[in-house]
Design an enzyme around this catalytic site. Sequence first.
Site, PDB file in Angstrom:
ATOM      1  N   ARG A   1       2.245  -9.166   8.295  1.00 17.95           N
ATOM      2  CA  ARG A   1       3.625  -8.862   8.713  1.00 17.95           C
ATOM      3  C   ARG A   1       3.714  -7.904   9.887  1.00 17.95           C
ATOM      4  O   ARG A   1       4.816  -7.567  10.326  1.00 17.95           O
ATOM      5  CB  ARG A   1       4.421  -8.323   7.529  1.00 17.95           C
ATOM      6  CG  ARG A   1       4.640  -9.399   6.469  1.00 17.95           C
ATOM      7  CD  ARG A   1       5.362  -8.868   5.251  1.00 17.95           C
ATOM      8  NE  ARG A   1       4.751  -9.410   4.048  1.00 17.95           N
ATOM      9  CZ  ARG A   1       5.139  -9.141   2.808  1.00 17.95           C
ATOM     10  NH1 ARG A   1       6.148  -8.334   2.609  1.00 17.95           N
ATOM     11  NH2 ARG A   1       4.524  -9.671   1.784  1.00 17.95           N
TER      12      ARG A   1
ATOM     13  N   LYS B   1      19.334  19.410  -0.094  1.00 14.53           N
ATOM     14  CA  LYS B   1      19.772  18.107   0.419  1.00 14.53           C
ATOM     15  C   LYS B   1      21.036  17.619  -0.291  1.00 14.53           C
ATOM     16  O   LYS B   1      21.233  17.873  -1.479  1.00 14.53           O
ATOM     17  CB  LYS B   1      18.661  17.071   0.196  1.00 14.53           C
ATOM     18  CG  LYS B   1      17.435  17.286   1.052  1.00 14.53           C
ATOM     19  CD  LYS B   1      17.628  16.689   2.417  1.00 14.53           C
ATOM     20  CE  LYS B   1      16.396  16.925   3.275  1.00 14.53           C
ATOM     21  NZ  LYS B   1      16.592  16.410   4.638  1.00 14.53           N
TER      22      LYS B   1
ATOM     23  N   PRO C   1       0.801  -1.218   0.000  1.00 15.11           N
ATOM     24  CA  PRO C   1       0.000   0.000   0.000  1.00 15.11           C
ATOM     25  C   PRO C   1       0.843   1.283   0.000  1.00 15.11           C
ATOM     26  O   PRO C   1       1.630   1.518   0.903  1.00 15.11           O
ATOM     27  CB  PRO C   1      -0.837  -0.102   1.278  1.00 15.11           C
ATOM     28  CG  PRO C   1      -0.131  -1.087   2.129  1.00 15.11           C
ATOM     29  CD  PRO C   1       0.608  -2.001   1.215  1.00 15.11           C
ATOM     30  N   GLU C   2       0.677   2.083  -1.035  1.00 20.82           N
ATOM     31  CA  GLU C   2       1.219   3.434  -1.071  1.00 20.82           C
ATOM     32  C   GLU C   2       0.012   4.371  -1.157  1.00 20.82           C
ATOM     33  O   GLU C   2      -1.118   3.940  -0.925  1.00 20.82           O
ATOM     34  CB  GLU C   2       2.201   3.583  -2.243  1.00 20.82           C
ATOM     35  CG  GLU C   2       3.400   2.628  -2.098  1.00 20.82           C
ATOM     36  CD  GLU C   2       4.432   2.745  -3.212  1.00 20.82           C
ATOM     37  OE1 GLU C   2       4.580   3.839  -3.776  1.00 20.82           O
ATOM     38  OE2 GLU C   2       5.081   1.732  -3.511  1.00 20.82           O
TER      39      GLU C   2
ATOM     40  N   ARG D   1      16.219  -3.122  -0.343  1.00 26.54           N
ATOM     41  CA  ARG D   1      15.106  -3.439  -1.237  1.00 26.54           C
ATOM     42  C   ARG D   1      15.653  -3.488  -2.646  1.00 26.54           C
ATOM     43  O   ARG D   1      16.812  -3.822  -2.837  1.00 26.54           O
ATOM     44  CB  ARG D   1      13.966  -2.427  -1.064  1.00 26.54           C
ATOM     45  CG  ARG D   1      14.442  -1.003  -0.801  1.00 26.54           C
ATOM     46  CD  ARG D   1      13.332  -0.031  -0.559  1.00 26.54           C
ATOM     47  NE  ARG D   1      12.600  -0.176   0.690  1.00 26.54           N
ATOM     48  CZ  ARG D   1      13.057  -0.021   1.918  1.00 26.54           C
ATOM     49  NH1 ARG D   1      14.322   0.230   2.105  1.00 26.54           N
ATOM     50  NH2 ARG D   1      12.290  -0.114   2.953  1.00 26.54           N
TER      51      ARG D   1
ATOM     52  N   HIS E   1      -4.868 -13.584  10.032  1.00 25.27           N
ATOM     53  CA  HIS E   1      -4.034 -12.543  10.633  1.00 25.27           C
ATOM     54  C   HIS E   1      -4.861 -11.372  11.154  1.00 25.27           C
ATOM     55  O   HIS E   1      -4.396 -10.225  11.168  1.00 25.27           O
ATOM     56  CB  HIS E   1      -2.994 -12.062   9.623  1.00 25.27           C
ATOM     57  CG  HIS E   1      -2.120 -13.162   9.123  1.00 25.27           C
ATOM     58  ND1 HIS E   1      -1.240 -13.849   9.935  1.00 25.27           N
ATOM     59  CD2 HIS E   1      -2.020 -13.750   7.907  1.00 25.27           C
ATOM     60  CE1 HIS E   1      -0.621 -14.786   9.230  1.00 25.27           C
ATOM     61  NE2 HIS E   1      -1.081 -14.742   7.995  1.00 25.27           N
TER      62      HIS E   1
END
Length: 289
Positions: A117, A163, A2-3, A273, A96
């Site tokens: 998770r 940055k 999910p984003e 990732r 779950h």
Amino acid sequence: MPELPEVEVVRRGLERWVAGRTVEAVEVLHPRAVRRHPGGGADFAARLRGEVLGVPQRRGKYLWLPLAGRDLSVLGHLGMSGQLLVQPEGAVDEKHLRIRVRFGDDAGTELRFVDQRTFGGLSLHETVADSAEGLPDVIAHIARDPLDPLFDETAYHLALRAKRTTVKRALLDQSLISGVGNIYADEALWRARLHYERPTANLTRPRSAELLGHVRDVMNAALAVGGTSFDSLYVNVNGESGYFDRSLDAYGREDEPCRRCGTPMRRRPWMNRSSYFCPRCQRPPRVSS
DNA sequence: AGCGTAACCTGGCGGC
DNA sequence: TGCCGCCAGGTTACGC
């Protein structure tokens, strides 16, 4: 995973199915699901009982339900695998299932937080004093997201220039821009033909504006088809999967031909990732770190 | 201070 | 067949 688009789909589902309902009882079935709640599971359940849920709000990947007439909101984050499901009372518990919310009406449904998770969770927080939408104080540091009309594009650009970091890190930094995760970051970078390790410090204003436009475009496209799903973990508030994964151009396409130039796409380990990119369309910076 | 990295967590899957 | 290690990644704590 999910984003922003997936969370927005969930928010809309909650708005339709639980806004305005009165909480009758809460069961916390796993302590990790309320680990962000200062008082623990029993306190969470006790304080929510009897409250009326307001119209759900969202910022980035966070969503919250303001409690009617209170300066309190129920904050939710889906983490990696969280789902908020509206199920018939008495339906078999999911494997779950972490939290159950029963309502004091005769609609016949309950709200369930299901999360394999356990990176996600619910918690109760005071709201920022001057926030009309009931923004929980603990997420005051989260930037507005690119679909928010009040997102400050100039401030975002200036932050990128200040940055000393790389462009994908900056896209994932929720204090600069919220709602972008690994999938939509790779998609937007592919559309903008930017390598994930490009330094942000020398991005021109037109270049950062273009990138932001691609972020918005890819999120709106995902929203239009109801979010993204890569396995059975993500489903929306009613248990329906999204279909956006069929139209991803970069994420998960290692060794498959770039949809622009045909060059085999690559995957690189990155920050525990993966980053997916086209080695021809997205050239690495001259000095790679 | 600012930036980068490791840890948290579970289950599916590939390899042996 | 079964077991082991890898992989997925949002957020935060921590270290340099």
